[in-house]
Design a protein around this motif. Structure first.
Motif, PDB file in Angstrom:
ATOM      1  N   MET A 177      53.982 -22.892 -56.121  1.00  0.00           N
ATOM      2  CA  MET A 177      52.801 -22.128 -55.978  1.00  0.00           C
ATOM      3  C   MET A 177      51.799 -22.847 -55.168  1.00  0.00           C
ATOM      4  O   MET A 177      50.923 -22.203 -54.522  1.00  0.00           O
ATOM      5  CB  MET A 177      52.780 -21.562 -57.921  1.00  0.00           C
ATOM      6  CG  MET A 177      54.057 -20.915 -58.392  1.00  0.00           C
ATOM      7  SD  MET A 177      53.769 -21.298 -59.776  1.00  0.00           S
ATOM      8  CE  MET A 177      52.475 -20.166 -60.297  1.00  0.00           C
ATOM      9  N   ARG A 178      51.612 -23.786 -55.167  1.00  0.00           N
ATOM     10  CA  ARG A 178      50.312 -24.452 -54.735  1.00  0.00           C
ATOM     11  C   ARG A 178      50.546 -24.747 -53.532  1.00  0.00           C
ATOM     12  O   ARG A 178      49.807 -23.878 -52.586  1.00  0.00           O
ATOM     13  CB  ARG A 178      50.389 -26.478 -54.789  1.00  0.00           C
ATOM     14  CG  ARG A 178      49.518 -26.739 -54.528  1.00  0.00           C
ATOM     15  CD  ARG A 178      49.628 -28.567 -54.426  1.00  0.00           C
ATOM     16  NE  ARG A 178      48.251 -29.078 -53.354  1.00  0.00           N
ATOM     17  CZ  ARG A 178      48.350 -30.744 -53.574  1.00  0.00           C
ATOM     18  NH1 ARG A 178      49.449 -31.040 -54.295  1.00  0.00           N
ATOM     19  NH2 ARG A 178      47.518 -31.290 -52.962  1.00  0.00           N
ATOM     20  N   LYS A 181      49.767 -20.582 -51.736  1.00  0.00           N
ATOM     21  CA  LYS A 181      48.604 -20.977 -52.295  1.00  0.00           C
ATOM     22  C   LYS A 181      47.517 -21.401 -50.967  1.00  0.00           C
ATOM     23  O   LYS A 181      46.764 -20.694 -50.151  1.00  0.00           O
ATOM     24  CB  LYS A 181      47.909 -21.055 -53.917  1.00  0.00           C
ATOM     25  CG  LYS A 181      46.867 -20.939 -53.923  1.00  0.00           C
ATOM     26  CD  LYS A 181      46.127 -21.892 -55.600  1.00  0.00           C
ATOM     27  CE  LYS A 181      44.806 -21.805 -55.015  1.00  0.00           C
ATOM     28  NZ  LYS A 181      44.166 -21.551 -56.710  1.00  0.00           N
ATOM     29  N   GLU A 182      47.770 -22.563 -50.572  1.00  0.00           N
ATOM     30  CA  GLU A 182      47.279 -23.313 -49.441  1.00  0.00           C
ATOM     31  C   GLU A 182      48.016 -23.869 -47.996  1.00  0.00           C
ATOM     32  O   GLU A 182      47.213 -23.920 -47.475  1.00  0.00           O
ATOM     33  CB  GLU A 182      46.789 -24.896 -50.242  1.00  0.00           C
ATOM     34  CG  GLU A 182      46.672 -25.021 -51.428  1.00  0.00           C
ATOM     35  CD  GLU A 182      46.929 -26.321 -52.165  1.00  0.00           C
ATOM     36  OE1 GLU A 182      47.375 -27.561 -51.273  1.00  0.00           O
ATOM     37  OE2 GLU A 182      46.303 -27.005 -52.518  1.00  0.00           O
TER      38      GLU A 182
END
Length: 621
Positions: A177-178, A181-182
């Protein structure tokens, strides 16, 4: 690593490729007496690669320690996949070297796990994780991060250390997820560290493999939450897994279909029939895509289709039973006022359902035909509780269709228990449909259908081998005849005088019900034919209820002979006394049959007075 095209590095890449071939291809051909031969050979090659990587790392570490520190604090390359590919082939970058070593530790870990050496496997996987924990998440290492933790999650789950497994898998989930997102660019696959630039994967293939790794994370988390009995969360993750498999076209049709059908059963237990129906419709459609070229494939498809049909039966049966619960009064009959009230609310219910359907994550497919087929199948059966006979009949007919489909595979010859369970569900469909039927004669016919399908099976089974099934059938047949008796009694109340035929029919039903209750009760006796001092817990309530109903049936038998009447009432009194006496000797049983015990105590007092009145009349004559 002087150059990606150096002879030494090419030798490393060749060994890596050979190790993969041994592990993934040659291992399938290994003999039964040496099942891990190719895996061991692959392990030796991986160890050689690890030694080369460590030696190179020692030689270069002194030259780029400062650079490595910098790289561990910032993502290695947030740009294109092409740039990342070039850097992995021989740059003196500490992060890349560590990731390469991490890949080898990961593969050694998987190798040891696959050869049933779990402790060694765990050690290598943890070595991989420790290397990765010193770096930030980048395109080069994010997939390795997720896959290493997936494997540790599986390993600890296999040891029944579910919370430990959960910890690794949740980190994998958060890592994905990180990263998305990034960064979100298609990350490198594990294999790309050990191939030439010309063999790097296209971005589409990278995306596919990366998403597959995360789909596995979701799948394993679903199993973990199920084991932790967090069923709502488990259902959510299972649904997401299935959706992702469809979205990225990463599924085996029959396997996917069975998982979707299984998920439907969870939704059904929560009375979420819209979701349950959707899962089943998707399962049926996707199962239809399965190949069936060989005899084995045809057999497998027939079996899975039968299993999905059984899930459809449960859907229809539970929908009818839940609808019945909404409509019945405290005597178990249809509450007409409640029926009118629910009909008035039906339009609003449909509107709410449509809103819910739009907000619910439903399975989507890249194929329009597949999506349309799912919708068409959904439209064949309602997901709203039936409020009258016609609505109930529609659901019943759908269930009956799947009964026939399930029995095509689960035949009595070869699948005895399964066949009987399907037949019992068929009987239950008739039973709940009868609740919605207002005509008592037609109700009788429905219960007669139940008798006709269950009685032959019950007679055919050997209790020595099928004791539990025999008990179930005996009790259900006794109950069915009991319901028929009550219905005939209700019909008889409409007549001024009972003719001989009606009396005979009524007595026959009573006797049949008693016969099956007695057969059920006899199964609880010891080999000497005596009752146990204490009934087993699983049979306690059914046995006492059976005794209570036998008592009632004996007192209901109609006879013009006072002597026969006295005999019947005497047997009835004996059965009522059995219930009372058992509960006195075993106080814990009182709570199990509270209503039946109260009525039995009452009848123990009333029946002797009734019998005395009959005797007085006989004496007066």
């Amino acid at each position: 690593m002087a150059s990606s095209y150096s002879q030494d590095w090419r030798a490393v890449c060749d060994k890596f490729r050979d190790a993969q071939t041994l592990s993934d291809v040659e291992s399938r051909k290994d003999p039964e007496n040496d099942p891990f031969r190719s895996k061991y050979k692959a392990r030796d090659l991986l160890k050689e690669i690890r030694t080369v990587l460590k030696n190179l790392d020692i030689g270069e570490a002194e030259n780029d320690d400062n650079d490595a520190e910098c790289q561990t604090e910032e993502p290695v390359d947030g740009g294109s996949g092409e740039a990342s590919s070039r850097r992995c082939l021989g740059d003196s970058d500490a992060g890349i070297r560590a990731a390469k070593l991490g890949v080898i530790e990961y593969l050694l870990g998987v190798n040891h796990v696959e050869t049933e050496e779990l402790s060694a496997g765990e050690e290598h996987l943890m070595n991989c994780v420790k290397l990765l924990d010193r770096m930030t998440i980048t395109q080069e290492n994010v997939s390795l991060n997720i896959q290493a933790r997936n494997q540790l999650g599986i390993l600890w789950a296999g040891r029944d250390e579910i919370e430990t497994a959960q910890g690794f898998l949740q980190v994998a989930e958060l890592t994905y997820m990180r990263y998305m997102k990034e960064d979100g660019h298609p990350p490198m696959d594990l294999t790309e560290f050990f191939v030439g630039e010309e063999d790097q994967l296209p971005q589409q293939e990278r995306t596919k493999r990366f998403e597959m790794a995360y789909t596995h994370t979701m799948y394993y988390l679903a199993q973990v939450y199920k084991n932790l009995e967090l069923f709502e969360r488990a259902g959510k993750y299972c649904h997401s897994t299935l959706q992702r498999q469809l979205e990225f076209n990463q599924f085996v049709p029959l396997e996917w279909a069975i998982n979707a059908a299984t998920l439907s059963q969870y939704y059904i237990t929560k009375s979420r029939y819209m979701e349950g129906r959707h899962c089943l419709a998707a399962a049926s459609v996707i199962a239809g895509m399965a190949a069936q070229e060989t005899e084995e494939e045809c057999e497998t498809r027939e079996q899975k289709t039968g299993e999905i049909a059984r899930c459809w039966i449960k859907y229809c049966l539970n929908l009818l039973q839940d609808g019945k619960k909404l409509l019945e009064d405290n005597t178990g009959e249809l509450d007409v006022d409640r029926q009118v009230e629910l009909r008035r609310a039906r339009q609003k219910e449909q509107e709410e359902l449509e809103k819910q359907r739009k907000s619910t994550v439903l399975f989507s497919s890249t194929s329009t035909d597949t999506s349309n087929s799912i919708c068409e199948l959904e439209d064949k059966v309602s997901c709203l509780f039936p409020l009258d006979y016609e609505e109930a009949r529609s659901v019943f007919l759908m269930g009956q269709t799947y009964v026939a489909e399930a029995k095509e595979y689960f035949k009595m010859d070869g699948h005895v228990t399964d066949h009987i369970e399907i037949t019992q569900d068929h009987s239950a469909l008739f039973k709940v449909l009868a609740f919605f039927e207002e005509d008592l004669e037609r109700r009788c016919k429905m219960h007669k259908r139940r008798v006709d399908m269950l009685e032959p099976i019950c007679k055919e089974l050997n209790p020595q081998y099928y004791l539990l099934v025999c008990r179930q059938l005996q009790f259900e047949l006794a109950e069915t005849y009991y319901e028929l008796m009550d219905l005939k009694l209700a019909l008889a109340d409409r007549q001024d005088d009972l003719d001989a035929h009606t009396v005979k029919k009524f007595n026959t039903l009573c006797s049949a019900s008693m016969r099956f209750y007695e057969a059920f009760l006899d199964s609880a006796r010891n080999p000497e034919g005596k009752w146990p001092a204490k009934l087993e817990e699983e049979i306690l309530r059914p046995a006492l209820v059976a005794k209570f109903r036998v008592a009632r049936l004996q007192s209901k038998l109609i006879s013009a002979s006072p002597t026969v009447q006295l005999d019947n009432l005497g047997r009835s009194l004996e059965s009522y006394r059995f219930v009372v006496q058992y509960c006195e000797e075993n106080p814990e049983a009182k709570a199990v049959v509270e209503t039946e015990l109260e009525l039995s105590e009452e009848m123990v007092n009333l029946l002797p007075m009734k019998m005395n009145r009959i005797r007085a009349k006989m004496a007066a004559k």
